[in-house]
Design a protein around this motif. Structure first.
Motif, short mmCIF file in Angstrom:
data_model
loop_
_atom_site.label_atom_id
_atom_site.label_comp_id
_atom_site.label_asym_id
_atom_site.label_seq_id
_atom_site.Cartn_x
_atom_site.Cartn_y
_atom_site.Cartn_z
N VAL A 1 41.82 -7.88 -38.77
CA VAL A 1 42.77 -6.54 -38.22
C VAL A 1 43.00 -5.32 -37.93
O VAL A 1 42.15 -4.13 -38.50
CB VAL A 1 44.03 -7.24 -38.88
CG1 VAL A 1 45.21 -6.24 -38.66
CG2 VAL A 1 44.51 -8.68 -38.92
N LYS B 1 46.74 -5.68 -34.64
CA LYS B 1 46.03 -6.68 -33.69
C LYS B 1 45.07 -7.02 -34.45
O LYS B 1 44.37 -6.16 -35.18
CB LYS B 1 45.68 -5.43 -32.90
CG LYS B 1 47.05 -5.96 -31.62
CD LYS B 1 46.67 -5.37 -30.55
CE LYS B 1 47.07 -4.24 -29.73
NZ LYS B 1 47.27 -4.18 -28.52
N VAL C 1 49.35 -9.62 -33.40
CA VAL C 1 49.64 -10.10 -34.77
C VAL C 1 51.41 -9.74 -35.78
O VAL C 1 51.78 -10.21 -35.60
CB VAL C 1 48.86 -9.72 -36.31
CG1 VAL C 1 49.82 -10.42 -37.71
CG2 VAL C 1 46.99 -10.67 -35.62
N GLY D 1 51.53 -14.73 -39.84
CA GLY D 1 51.03 -14.45 -38.46
C GLY D 1 49.75 -14.52 -38.70
O GLY D 1 48.62 -14.66 -37.22
N TRP D 2 48.58 -13.88 -39.33
CA TRP D 2 47.11 -13.89 -39.26
C TRP D 2 47.09 -15.39 -38.58
O TRP D 2 46.17 -15.80 -38.21
CB TRP D 2 46.46 -13.55 -40.35
CG TRP D 2 44.93 -13.03 -40.67
CD1 TRP D 2 44.24 -11.61 -40.10
CD2 TRP D 2 44.09 -13.70 -40.88
NE1 TRP D 2 43.24 -12.22 -39.53
CE2 TRP D 2 42.97 -13.58 -40.37
CE3 TRP D 2 43.95 -15.20 -41.35
CZ2 TRP D 2 41.73 -14.20 -40.65
CZ3 TRP D 2 43.15 -15.69 -41.49
CH2 TRP D 2 41.45 -15.69 -41.27
N ILE E 1 47.14 -16.68 -35.00
CA ILE E 1 46.57 -15.54 -34.61
C ILE E 1 44.58 -16.32 -34.29
O ILE E 1 44.41 -16.66 -33.11
CB ILE E 1 46.89 -14.00 -34.41
CG1 ILE E 1 48.27 -13.71 -33.93
CG2 ILE E 1 45.36 -13.43 -33.36
CD1 ILE E 1 48.64 -14.29 -32.87
#
Length: 118
Positions: free
Chosen positions: A18, A30, A36, A101-102, A105
């Protein structure tokens, strides 16, 4: 807003790959160019709202179970994300949300077919 996002950055440091960037001019996290999380830029979002990419099922559960923390506005309904009131979420829950979220993605990245070099 920078101080608010500093809290998000501090909790996201252990998420592999990230990076801090911007998304629609707002501070963002991101992973391989994919957003993210970012500070909400749409006028319908409340101040100090973090947008985190998660699947629709998880979003619906979070909003139903903790509507004081998580919400959705019409602009965001068709996007796989949840709006988060940073003033109402504690660090442990925020860290877990960022990890979710990580993972979201990361899964999308793995699911994308690679183009062949012919």
């Amino acid at each position: 807003m920078a101080a608010t996002f500093d809290r998000v950055k501090k909790l996201a440091v252990k998420l592999s790959g990230v990076v801090v960037d911007t998304y629609f001019g707002m501070p963002a996290l991101k992973l391989d160019g994919q957003m993210v999380a970012c500070m909400a830029s749409h006028k319908s979002a409340e101040p100090n709202t973090l947008v985190v990419r998660i699947d629709f099922f998880e979003r619906d559960l979070r909003v139903a179970n903790e509507p004081d923390i998580y919400y959705v506005k019409p602009h965001y309904v068709n996007y796989s994300c949840v709006l988060t009131r940073l003033s109402r979420i504690d660090d442990a829950a925020l860290r877990e949300l960022l990890e979710s979220g990580w993972r979201f993605i990361s899964k999308k990245k793995k699911a994308r077919p690679r183009r062949s070099r012919s």
